[in-house]
Design a protein around this motif. Structure first.
Motif, PDB file in Angstrom:
ATOM      1  N   THR A  21      -5.276   6.103  -5.230  1.00 14.00           N
ATOM      2  CA  THR A  21      -4.695   4.766  -5.139  1.00 14.00           C
ATOM      3  C   THR A  21      -5.643   3.816  -4.436  1.00 14.00           C
ATOM      4  OG1 THR A  21      -2.553   5.849  -4.924  1.00 14.00           O
ATOM      5  CG2 THR A  21      -2.635   3.502  -4.436  1.00 14.00           C
ATOM      6  N   LEU A  22      -6.166   4.257  -3.275  1.00 13.18           N
ATOM      7  CA  LEU A  22      -7.077   3.402  -2.519  1.00 13.18           C
ATOM      8  C   LEU A  22      -8.263   2.992  -3.368  1.00 13.18           C
ATOM      9  CD1 LEU A  22      -7.272   4.967   1.051  1.00 13.18           C
ATOM     10  CD2 LEU A  22      -6.586   2.652   0.462  1.00 13.18           C
ATOM     11  N   PHE A  23      -8.891   3.986  -3.981  1.00 10.48           N
ATOM     12  CA  PHE A  23     -10.135   3.719  -4.707  1.00 10.48           C
ATOM     13  C   PHE A  23      -9.898   2.749  -5.868  1.00 10.48           C
ATOM     14  CE2 PHE A  23     -13.241   4.875  -8.044  1.00 10.48           C
ATOM     15  CZ  PHE A  23     -14.386   4.470  -7.365  1.00 10.48           C
ATOM     16  N   VAL A  24      -8.938   3.064  -6.705  1.00 12.79           N
ATOM     17  CA  VAL A  24      -8.751   2.251  -7.910  1.00 12.79           C
ATOM     18  C   VAL A  24      -8.208   0.878  -7.545  1.00 12.79           C
ATOM     19  CG1 VAL A  24      -7.686   2.127 -10.171  1.00 12.79           C
ATOM     20  CG2 VAL A  24      -8.379   4.322  -9.256  1.00 12.79           C
ATOM     21  N   TRP A  25      -7.289   0.849  -6.601  1.00 20.89           N
ATOM     22  CA  TRP A  25      -6.694  -0.432  -6.202  1.00 20.89           C
ATOM     23  C   TRP A  25      -7.765  -1.361  -5.634  1.00 20.89           C
ATOM     24  CZ3 TRP A  25      -2.795  -1.399  -1.661  1.00 20.89           C
ATOM     25  CH2 TRP A  25      -2.129  -2.611  -1.891  1.00 20.89           C
TER      26      TRP A  25
ATOM     27  N   VAL B 239     -11.947   9.385 -13.410  1.00 27.03           N
ATOM     28  CA  VAL B 239     -11.703   8.896 -12.054  1.00 27.03           C
ATOM     29  C   VAL B 239     -10.985   9.969 -11.240  1.00 27.03           C
ATOM     30  CG1 VAL B 239     -10.582   7.120 -10.695  1.00 27.03           C
ATOM     31  CG2 VAL B 239     -11.598   6.524 -12.879  1.00 27.03           C
ATOM     32  N   VAL B 240      -9.981  10.593 -11.865  1.00 32.26           N
ATOM     33  CA  VAL B 240      -9.205  11.610 -11.142  1.00 32.26           C
ATOM     34  C   VAL B 240     -10.102  12.773 -10.736  1.00 32.26           C
ATOM     35  CG1 VAL B 240      -7.372  13.313 -11.387  1.00 32.26           C
ATOM     36  CG2 VAL B 240      -7.004  10.993 -12.192  1.00 32.26           C
TER      37      VAL B 240
ATOM     38  N   PHE C 283       0.834  -1.199   0.000  1.00 33.33           N
ATOM     39  CA  PHE C 283       0.000   0.000   0.000  1.00 33.33           C
ATOM     40  C   PHE C 283       0.872   1.254   0.000  1.00 33.33           C
ATOM     41  CE2 PHE C 283      -2.245   3.080   2.875  1.00 33.33           C
ATOM     42  CZ  PHE C 283      -3.163   3.518   1.948  1.00 33.33           C
ATOM     43  N   ALA C 284       1.850   1.283   0.915  1.00 34.45           N
ATOM     44  CA  ALA C 284       2.736   2.443   1.017  1.00 34.45           C
ATOM     45  C   ALA C 284       3.478   2.674  -0.295  1.00 34.45           C
ATOM     46  CB  ALA C 284       3.722   2.232   2.163  1.00 34.45           C
ATOM     47  N   ILE C 285       3.958   1.592  -0.880  1.00 36.31           N
ATOM     48  CA  ILE C 285       4.730   1.729  -2.116  1.00 36.31           C
ATOM     49  C   ILE C 285       3.855   2.253  -3.259  1.00 36.31           C
ATOM     50  CG2 ILE C 285       5.952   0.434  -3.914  1.00 36.31           C
ATOM     51  CD1 ILE C 285       6.951  -1.388  -1.555  1.00 36.31           C
ATOM     52  N   PHE C 286       2.652   1.694  -3.368  1.00 37.20           N
ATOM     53  CA  PHE C 286       1.756   2.145  -4.445  1.00 37.20           C
ATOM     54  C   PHE C 286       1.368   3.609  -4.262  1.00 37.20           C
ATOM     55  CE2 PHE C 286       0.473  -2.470  -5.125  1.00 37.20           C
ATOM     56  CZ  PHE C 286       1.269  -2.577  -6.258  1.00 37.20           C
ATOM     57  N   VAL C 287       1.081   3.966  -3.020  1.00 31.31           N
ATOM     58  CA  VAL C 287       0.705   5.365  -2.762  1.00 31.31           C
ATOM     59  C   VAL C 287       1.869   6.284  -3.115  1.00 31.31           C
ATOM     60  CG1 VAL C 287       0.171   7.028  -0.953  1.00 31.31           C
ATOM     61  CG2 VAL C 287      -1.055   4.871  -1.042  1.00 31.31           C
TER      62      VAL C 287
ATOM     63  N   ALA D  50     -15.417  -0.014  -2.496  1.00 23.22           N
ATOM     64  CA  ALA D  50     -14.193   0.754  -2.788  1.00 23.22           C
ATOM     65  C   ALA D  50     -14.422   2.217  -2.443  1.00 23.22           C
ATOM     66  CB  ALA D  50     -13.826   0.603  -4.256  1.00 23.22           C
ATOM     67  N   PHE D  51     -15.608   2.712  -2.804  1.00 25.09           N
ATOM     68  CA  PHE D  51     -15.949   4.113  -2.553  1.00 25.09           C
ATOM     69  C   PHE D  51     -16.013   4.388  -1.055  1.00 25.09           C
ATOM     70  CE2 PHE D  51     -19.377   7.280  -1.948  1.00 25.09           C
ATOM     71  CZ  PHE D  51     -18.747   8.361  -2.521  1.00 25.09           C
ATOM     72  N   ILE D  52     -16.661   3.492  -0.314  1.00 22.86           N
ATOM     73  CA  ILE D  52     -16.817   3.699   1.134  1.00 22.86           C
ATOM     74  C   ILE D  52     -15.461   3.716   1.830  1.00 22.86           C
ATOM     75  CG2 ILE D  52     -17.633   2.599   3.259  1.00 22.86           C
ATOM     76  CD1 ILE D  52     -20.114   1.714   1.689  1.00 22.86           C
ATOM     77  N   PHE D  53     -14.605   2.772   1.464  1.00 25.87           N
ATOM     78  CA  PHE D  53     -13.271   2.717   2.063  1.00 25.87           C
ATOM     79  C   PHE D  53     -12.535   4.030   1.818  1.00 25.87           C
ATOM     80  CE2 PHE D  53      -8.976   1.546   2.897  1.00 25.87           C
ATOM     81  CZ  PHE D  53      -9.009   0.410   3.705  1.00 25.87           C
TER      82      PHE D  53
END
Lengths: 156, 275
Positions: free
Chosen positions: B113-117, B88-89, A14-18, B257-260
């Motif tokens: 990153t969180l959302f797309v991942w 998305v951006v 996670f850290a790396i991707f961010v 994904a959205f909620i997270f």
């Protein structure tokens, strides 16, 4: 479903991707987006400015047209006035000329009459003298009696 | 895969819910676990190879796609990929504008990153449950659970990352003293109630990442179990339930994904706020 090192591994991933996203992914996309936004905003701005300019130009054109129409009307009026004036003047002149011609003709006629009268008078006096000569049958000295004859002629 | 008896059905379900685990077994040393028992005996010093592999693959896919779009990004008329990426951006930017009140250039890429991942990882669930386990068993790999978000390690791992950031920014913005004061003097601003406040606030703080990770895990895991149960039906009946459930999951996948993402932003926003 045990909690194990995967937890730490996932956090690291996670850290790396961010980090990668912050460093290499976000900036170019964000920059492109904002630049395009700016470009579009500028374009819209220019369009509204251009339409304002167009409006202004149209107003100006209408103003100019109105002015030139007014001017044309004024010129036309002036020309009409001038033409009637010229006609009037010509008429006046013609009348004056006619009068002058009439006057001069009359004067000439008077002069002619006078001259005819004078001639007639001279002839009459000459005829009178000749008549008298014939009557008297004697030669009357014309030089001696000139004064008398002139006086006679003036009396005619 | 129709079930022959109760026993095989239970085995089938358990098999599908078992991660490919590599770790230190007390008897076998460093090795792959050959059963759920062995995996449990490995304790903490084990790694779910499938979770790590698939999540890293999805993360790499995200980075590759978005990096490609970013490299090709022009200020002119965008193409297909760029359009999708920019959508998305922009979605993330709007989300931040409405939920994040601090000023931090880190948060937007973090949320993206969180959302797309998570979206990519969740989407793996739409793939029929037997495809990859079958394929890998042919290749000699016993277990293969391809949806990383059905593994609490993955969801809690990401939540832990967010939690670390919450702590970091709380201390950075408010100072260590300010943060301690917030923990001890809210909600009741009286010295006598400091222990009570402290217990309350610390529980509140810890619940944030726990809730974040468990919510995603719970939703994805429950969905996965239903998919596996549906797969136990006779082959001609599977699609009757599988198709509606999969269509419903298109919603769940995106929503989770959205909620997270939103909750992470909200927590981080709270960490940036002064009182």
């Amino acid at each position: 479903m045990n909690i194990n090192m995967t937890l730490i591994g996932q956090t690291l991933a996670f850290a790396i991707f961010v980090w990668f996203c912050i460093k290499y992914v976000w900036p170019p996309i964000s920059t492109a987006l904002h630049e395009r936004q700016k470009k579009i905003a500028d374009g819209l701005d220019a369009a509204s400015r251009a339409s304002r300019d167009l409006e202004l130009a149209q107003e100006q054109a209408a103003e100019t047209l109105r002015e030139s129409k007014e001017q044309a009307a004024a010129i036309l009026e002036q020309a009409n006035k001038r033409s009637s004036q010229i006609v009037e003047e010509a008429r006046e002149q013609a009348r004056a000329e006619g009068e002058r011609l009439v006057t001069s003709a009359r004067a000439e006629i008077d002069q002619e009459i006078q001259r005819a009268k004078d001639e007639l008078r001279a002839q009459v006096s000459h005829l009178a003298v000749t008549g008298a000569e014939r009557v008297l049958e004697a030669s009357v000295d014309e030089k001696a009696h000139r004064k008398l004859l002139d006086k006679l002629a003036a009396e005619l | 895969m129709a079930a022959g008896s109760e026993n095989t059905a239970a085995y089938y379900i358990q098999h599908h819910l078992q991660n490919l685990t590599y770790g230190y077994h007390p008897e076998n040393g460093w090795s792959l676990a050959h059963s759920a028992e062995e995996a449990r005996e490995m304790g903490f010093w084990a790694l779910h190879l499938d979770t790590m592999g698939w999540s890293i693959a999805m993360g790499a896919l995200f980075i590759w796609l978005f990096r490609k779009a970013g490299r090709l990004a022009t200020t002119g008329v965008p193409g297909g990929l760029q359009n999708a990426v920019e959508m998305v951006v922009e979605f993330i930017e709007n989300l931040l504008r409405s939920t994040f009140h601090g000023k931090n250039p880190i948060i937007a890429p973090l949320a993206l990153t969180l959302f797309v991942w998570i979206l990519f990882m969740n989407t793996l669930k739409i793939i029929p449950v037997d495809y990859f386990p079958q394929l890998f068993s042919r290749l000699g790999v016993e277990y293969m659970k391809i949806v990383p978000t059905t593994d609490p390690n993955a969801t809690l791992g990401m939540a832990l990352g967010v939690f670390i950031l919450i702590i970091y920014y709380s201390i950075k913005v408010k100072g260590a003293g300010g943060f301690a004061k917030e923990l001890s003097l809210t909600p009741f601003n009286h010295w006598a109630l400091i222990p009570f406040n402290l217990v309350l606030e610390i529980i509140g703080l810890l619940v944030k990442p726990l809730g974040l990770g468990l919510r995603l895990f719970g939703n994805m895991f429950a969905g996965e179990v239903i998919f596996i149960l549906i797969a136990l039906l006779p082959f001609w009946a599977i699609w009757l339930l599988d198709v509606p459930w999969a269509i419903f999951h298109i919603l769940v996948v995106t929503l989770q994904a959205f909620i997270f993402t939103v909750l992470s932003i909200v927590y981080l926003s709270a960490a940036h706020e002064h009182h």
